[in-house]
Design an enzyme around this catalytic site. Structure first.
Site, PDB file in Angstrom:
ATOM      1  N   GLU A  97       0.624  -1.223  -0.003  1.00  0.00           N
ATOM      2  CA  GLU A  97      -0.031   0.076   0.160  1.00  0.00           C
ATOM      3  C   GLU A  97       0.814   1.407  -0.058  1.00  0.00           C
ATOM      4  O   GLU A  97       2.107   1.163   0.360  1.00  0.00           O
ATOM      5  CB  GLU A  97      -0.975   0.040   1.256  1.00  0.00           C
ATOM      6  CG  GLU A  97      -0.431  -0.226   2.578  1.00  0.00           C
ATOM      7  CD  GLU A  97      -1.369  -0.122   3.756  1.00  0.00           C
ATOM      8  OE1 GLU A  97      -1.737  -1.318   4.039  1.00  0.00           O
ATOM      9  OE2 GLU A  97      -1.843   0.895   4.091  1.00  0.00           O
ATOM     10  N   CYS A 110       3.623   8.451   0.097  1.00  0.00           N
ATOM     11  CA  CYS A 110       4.282   7.816   1.056  1.00  0.00           C
ATOM     12  C   CYS A 110       4.208   6.156   0.504  1.00  0.00           C
ATOM     13  O   CYS A 110       3.304   5.442   0.135  1.00  0.00           O
ATOM     14  CB  CYS A 110       3.531   7.774   2.483  1.00  0.00           C
ATOM     15  SG  CYS A 110       4.203   6.459   3.400  1.00  0.00           S
ATOM     16  N   CYS A 117       7.304  -6.850   6.889  1.00  0.00           N
ATOM     17  CA  CYS A 117       8.591  -6.287   7.446  1.00  0.00           C
ATOM     18  C   CYS A 117       9.128  -7.334   8.647  1.00  0.00           C
ATOM     19  O   CYS A 117       8.332  -8.022   8.997  1.00  0.00           O
ATOM     20  CB  CYS A 117       8.273  -4.948   8.354  1.00  0.00           C
ATOM     21  SG  CYS A 117       9.698  -4.022   8.828  1.00  0.00           S
ATOM     22  N   CYS A 121       8.266  -4.014  15.499  1.00  0.00           N
ATOM     23  CA  CYS A 121       7.890  -3.055  16.230  1.00  0.00           C
ATOM     24  C   CYS A 121       6.391  -3.292  16.721  1.00  0.00           C
ATOM     25  O   CYS A 121       5.565  -3.615  16.072  1.00  0.00           O
ATOM     26  CB  CYS A 121       7.839  -1.805  15.788  1.00  0.00           C
ATOM     27  SG  CYS A 121       9.562  -1.203  15.008  1.00  0.00           S
ATOM     28  N   CYS A 124       3.211  -1.735  15.419  1.00  0.00           N
ATOM     29  CA  CYS A 124       3.024  -1.644  13.893  1.00  0.00           C
ATOM     30  C   CYS A 124       2.333  -2.809  13.221  1.00  0.00           C
ATOM     31  O   CYS A 124       2.843  -3.785  13.571  1.00  0.00           O
ATOM     32  CB  CYS A 124       4.625  -1.304  13.276  1.00  0.00           C
ATOM     33  SG  CYS A 124       4.509  -0.980  11.679  1.00  0.00           S
ATOM     34  N   GLY A 164       7.637  -1.647   5.690  1.00  0.00           N
ATOM     35  CA  GLY A 164       8.926  -2.131   5.341  1.00  0.00           C
ATOM     36  C   GLY A 164      10.177  -1.345   5.810  1.00  0.00           C
ATOM     37  O   GLY A 164       9.863  -0.182   6.460  1.00  0.00           O
ATOM     38  N   GLU A 165      11.158  -2.027   6.059  1.00  0.00           N
ATOM     39  CA  GLU A 165      12.441  -1.043   6.758  1.00  0.00           C
ATOM     40  C   GLU A 165      13.205  -0.940   5.652  1.00  0.00           C
ATOM     41  O   GLU A 165      13.869  -1.590   5.097  1.00  0.00           O
ATOM     42  CB  GLU A 165      13.057  -1.956   7.797  1.00  0.00           C
ATOM     43  CG  GLU A 165      14.469  -1.608   8.111  1.00  0.00           C
ATOM     44  CD  GLU A 165      14.380   0.368   8.604  1.00  0.00           C
ATOM     45  OE1 GLU A 165      13.471   0.473   9.305  1.00  0.00           O
ATOM     46  OE2 GLU A 165      15.437   0.849   8.000  1.00  0.00           O
ATOM     47  N   SER A 196      12.677   7.028   6.138  1.00  0.00           N
ATOM     48  CA  SER A 196      12.677   6.627   7.771  1.00  0.00           C
ATOM     49  C   SER A 196      13.123   5.198   8.171  1.00  0.00           C
ATOM     50  O   SER A 196      12.605   4.088   7.321  1.00  0.00           O
ATOM     51  CB  SER A 196      11.182   6.526   8.114  1.00  0.00           C
ATOM     52  OG  SER A 196      10.902   6.280   9.414  1.00  0.00           O
ATOM     53  N   SER A 219      13.129   6.501  13.638  1.00  0.00           N
ATOM     54  CA  SER A 219      12.068   6.301  14.616  1.00  0.00           C
ATOM     55  C   SER A 219      12.458   6.070  15.846  1.00  0.00           C
ATOM     56  O   SER A 219      13.149   4.954  16.323  1.00  0.00           O
ATOM     57  CB  SER A 219      11.269   4.817  13.806  1.00  0.00           C
ATOM     58  OG  SER A 219      10.785   5.345  12.528  1.00  0.00           O
ATOM     59  N   LEU A 220      12.415   6.979  16.820  1.00  0.00           N
ATOM     60  CA  LEU A 220      13.039   6.705  18.032  1.00  0.00           C
ATOM     61  C   LEU A 220      12.076   6.195  19.096  1.00  0.00           C
ATOM     62  O   LEU A 220      12.429   5.063  19.666  1.00  0.00           O
ATOM     63  CB  LEU A 220      13.551   7.998  18.731  1.00  0.00           C
ATOM     64  CG  LEU A 220      14.355   8.209  19.762  1.00  0.00           C
ATOM     65  CD1 LEU A 220      15.706   7.320  19.612  1.00  0.00           C
ATOM     66  CD2 LEU A 220      14.817   9.493  19.938  1.00  0.00           C
ATOM     67  N   HIS A 221      10.902   6.911  19.472  1.00  0.00           N
ATOM     68  CA  HIS A 221       9.794   6.168  19.981  1.00  0.00           C
ATOM     69  C   HIS A 221      10.079   6.023  21.727  1.00  0.00           C
ATOM     70  O   HIS A 221       9.293   5.961  22.445  1.00  0.00           O
ATOM     71  CB  HIS A 221       9.293   5.060  19.679  1.00  0.00           C
ATOM     72  CG  HIS A 221       8.899   5.263  18.043  1.00  0.00           C
ATOM     73  ND1 HIS A 221       8.129   6.217  17.707  1.00  0.00           N
ATOM     74  CD2 HIS A 221       9.011   4.276  17.138  1.00  0.00           C
ATOM     75  CE1 HIS A 221       8.117   6.187  16.216  1.00  0.00           C
ATOM     76  NE2 HIS A 221       8.460   4.873  15.808  1.00  0.00           N
ATOM     77  N   ASN A 295      -1.232   5.211  16.479  1.00  0.00           N
ATOM     78  CA  ASN A 295      -2.498   4.813  15.936  1.00  0.00           C
ATOM     79  C   ASN A 295      -2.714   3.496  16.110  1.00  0.00           C
ATOM     80  O   ASN A 295      -2.167   2.598  15.963  1.00  0.00           O
ATOM     81  CB  ASN A 295      -2.172   4.949  14.154  1.00  0.00           C
ATOM     82  CG  ASN A 295      -3.379   5.573  13.349  1.00  0.00           C
ATOM     83  OD1 ASN A 295      -4.538   5.256  13.718  1.00  0.00           O
ATOM     84  ND2 ASN A 295      -2.894   5.981  12.454  1.00  0.00           N
ATOM     85  N   CYS A 338      -0.356   2.566   9.026  1.00  0.00           N
ATOM     86  CA  CYS A 338       0.176   1.963   8.041  1.00  0.00           C
ATOM     87  C   CYS A 338      -0.147   0.526   7.945  1.00  0.00           C
ATOM     88  O   CYS A 338       0.057  -0.139   9.075  1.00  0.00           O
ATOM     89  CB  CYS A 338       1.696   2.269   8.026  1.00  0.00           C
ATOM     90  SG  CYS A 338       2.270   3.776   8.233  1.00  0.00           S
TER      91      CYS A 338
HETATM   92  N1  SAH Z   1      10.660   0.888   9.084  1.00  0.00           N
HETATM   93  C1  SAH Z   1      10.601   2.357   8.859  1.00  0.00           C
HETATM   94  C2  SAH Z   1       9.547   2.963   8.313  1.00  0.00           C
HETATM   95  C3  SAH Z   1       8.179   2.576   8.184  1.00  0.00           C
HETATM   96  S1  SAH Z   1       7.155   3.144   9.568  1.00  0.00           S
HETATM   97  C4  SAH Z   1      10.688   2.979  10.270  1.00  0.00           C
HETATM   98  O1  SAH Z   1      10.542   2.243  11.153  1.00  0.00           O
HETATM   99  O2  SAH Z   1      11.049   4.123  10.494  1.00  0.00           O
HETATM  100  C5  SAH Z   1       6.875   4.994   9.750  1.00  0.00           C
HETATM  101  C6  SAH Z   1       6.824   5.495  10.696  1.00  0.00           C
HETATM  102  O3  SAH Z   1       5.506   5.023  11.376  1.00  0.00           O
HETATM  103  C7  SAH Z   1       7.818   4.834  11.829  1.00  0.00           C
HETATM  104  O4  SAH Z   1       8.188   5.955  12.925  1.00  0.00           O
HETATM  105  C8  SAH Z   1       7.041   3.934  12.859  1.00  0.00           C
HETATM  106  O5  SAH Z   1       7.402   3.673  14.096  1.00  0.00           O
HETATM  107  C9  SAH Z   1       5.683   4.425  12.674  1.00  0.00           C
HETATM  108  N2  SAH Z   1       4.436   3.724  13.159  1.00  0.00           N
HETATM  109  C10 SAH Z   1       4.379   2.614  12.632  1.00  0.00           C
HETATM  110  N3  SAH Z   1       3.240   2.133  13.277  1.00  0.00           N
HETATM  111  C11 SAH Z   1       2.397   3.139  13.810  1.00  0.00           C
HETATM  112  C12 SAH Z   1       1.177   3.170  14.592  1.00  0.00           C
HETATM  113  N4  SAH Z   1       0.249   2.331  14.871  1.00  0.00           N
HETATM  114  N5  SAH Z   1       1.134   4.562  15.476  1.00  0.00           N
HETATM  115  C13 SAH Z   1       2.156   5.305  15.067  1.00  0.00           C
HETATM  116  N6  SAH Z   1       3.213   5.138  14.404  1.00  0.00           N
HETATM  117  C14 SAH Z   1       3.495   4.132  13.825  1.00  0.00           C
END
Ligand code: SAH
Length: 358
Positions: A97, A110, A117, A121, A124, A164-165, A196, A219-221, A295, A338
């Protein structure tokens, strides 16, 4: 012995590669540029549409090169903001998608970089079934081409933030960037491209050494290794300290500020202490922080931070001169996070498919 030679993927070839390949087939050099521009500027979907190269060459191309096109399986448009989600079918039946977003400063797409993937995470949806395969450069490009054709609008920004990464598909990613930014193609500026990553440290160094002008988003989080490990398995491999060193190297080599993505999860990473930790990491790097209210996905019980907590978190960063934005949730009414459109498609397919999957 019979040789079964694979036809080369013509849309993944650079102009110099295509020139060489055509010369080997006894064709004139200038043909390569014509064909390349048909594919990457005029966005045609077959050799037959390349009207100035002649039928003989069209047949020759058909014989030697395969032409990658993605098919639109589904499209959903948000009634709130016009955001569109596309579900594409690839030649082997896999689906990916992509999202089309309209902003004041232009249209943004995007794209996905892999089918599924393997990063795992926790919040995700894209990773729940693991990795099926990498996308080829042409499959990454064609998400943009197909959307541009379908909307009839110019795409000026691209973010590699879908499923994907990208750093786990590094060589194809770099080739994709080369083709996307090529002056004989869509010629999108490197500055309008964001990649990203969840933080594959050696790849950040490798990317930095290429000295591109793209934006790197990390993506730090979470701001401690302990907490990050509970959200992202990759944190078991690389510490935040190692990540920050890699980001500093990227900044030094390219002069491009890093973006930190920080998904706010209610009661998990949205406290005063978290904000203070984030300031400590972002300030020395002059990093921009992109706050994403998480999300929620139905397979996990993460909840969004309260509106008040989100505002307070952003204000804390800004008071300390850390540039922060809250990512507006585009297309909230069309399959949220996503990977959810693809997942829903797969689930429905399973229901209607009587034969059990292996
Ligand atoms: N693999 C890469 C790019 C894809 S995800 C990465 O990790 O950066 C794109 C961004 O969306 C990342 O920051 C990821 O952590 C975030 N993301 C994924 N699922 C999410 C969700 N359910 N809510 C908020 N952010 C999310």
């Amino acid at each position: 012995m019979m040789q079964t030679e694979e036809r080369k993927d013509i849309k993944s070839m650079t102009l110099p590669e295509l020139t060489e390949a055509l010369e080997e087939l006894g064709e004139k050099k200038f043909r390569a540029k014509q064909i390349y521009q048909w594919m990457h500027q005029k966005l045609v979907r077959s050799y037959a549409e390349m009207t100035n190269i002649g039928g003989t060459l069209q047949h020759k191309l058909e014989e030697h090169f395969k032409f990658t096109n993605l098919n639109i399986l589904r499209m959903q448009e948000s009634k709130m903001d016009g955001t569109r989600k596309y579900l594409f079918e690839l030649e082997d039946g896999e689906v990916v998608e992509s999202v089309f977003m309209r902003y004041k400063h232009g249209n943004s797409v995007c794209i996905s970089s892999q089918v599924g993937c393997r990063m795992g995470c926790r919040f995700c949806a894209s990773t729940l079934d693991g990795l099926a395969r990498n996308l080829t450069p042409s499959e990454m490009l064609d998400q943009i081409y197909a959307i541009s054709l379908h909307t009839g609008e110019r795409v000026s920004n691209v973010v590699v933030m879908g499923t994907g990464e990208p750093m786990d598909n590094f060589d194809n990613l770099i080739r994709f960037i080369q083709l996307l930014t090529d002056e004989n193609g869509l010629h999108i500026s490197q500055r309008n491209l964001t990649v990203s990553t969840c933080g594959l440290v050696p790849k950040i160094y490798e990317l930095a050494d290429l000295q591109l002008q793209i934006t790197l988003a990390l993506s730090l989080h979470a701001v401690t290794d302990e907490k990050r490990r509970t959200l992202m398995p990759i944190a078991n491999q690389y510490s935040i300290d190692e990540l920050m060193k890699a980001c500093a190297y990227y900044f030094e080599k390219t002069g491009r500020r890093i973006t930190f993505e920080y998904s706010l999860v209610g009661g998990v990473n949205d406290t005063k202490e978290d904000a203070a930790g984030l300031i400590g990491l972002a300030a020395p790097l002059h990093a921009h922080v992109n706050l994403i209210p998480v999300n929620p996905i139905k397979e996990r019980d993460f909840v969004q931070s309260e509106e008040r907590a989100i505002t307070a978190f952003r204000e804390r960063l800004e008071k300390n001169r850390v540039n922060a934005t809250v990512r507006r949730e585009m297309g909230r009414d069309i399959d949220g996070a996503c990977g959810q459109l693809r997942r829903r498609h797969m689930e429905n397919k399973d229901e209607t498919n009587a034969s059990p999957c292996p």
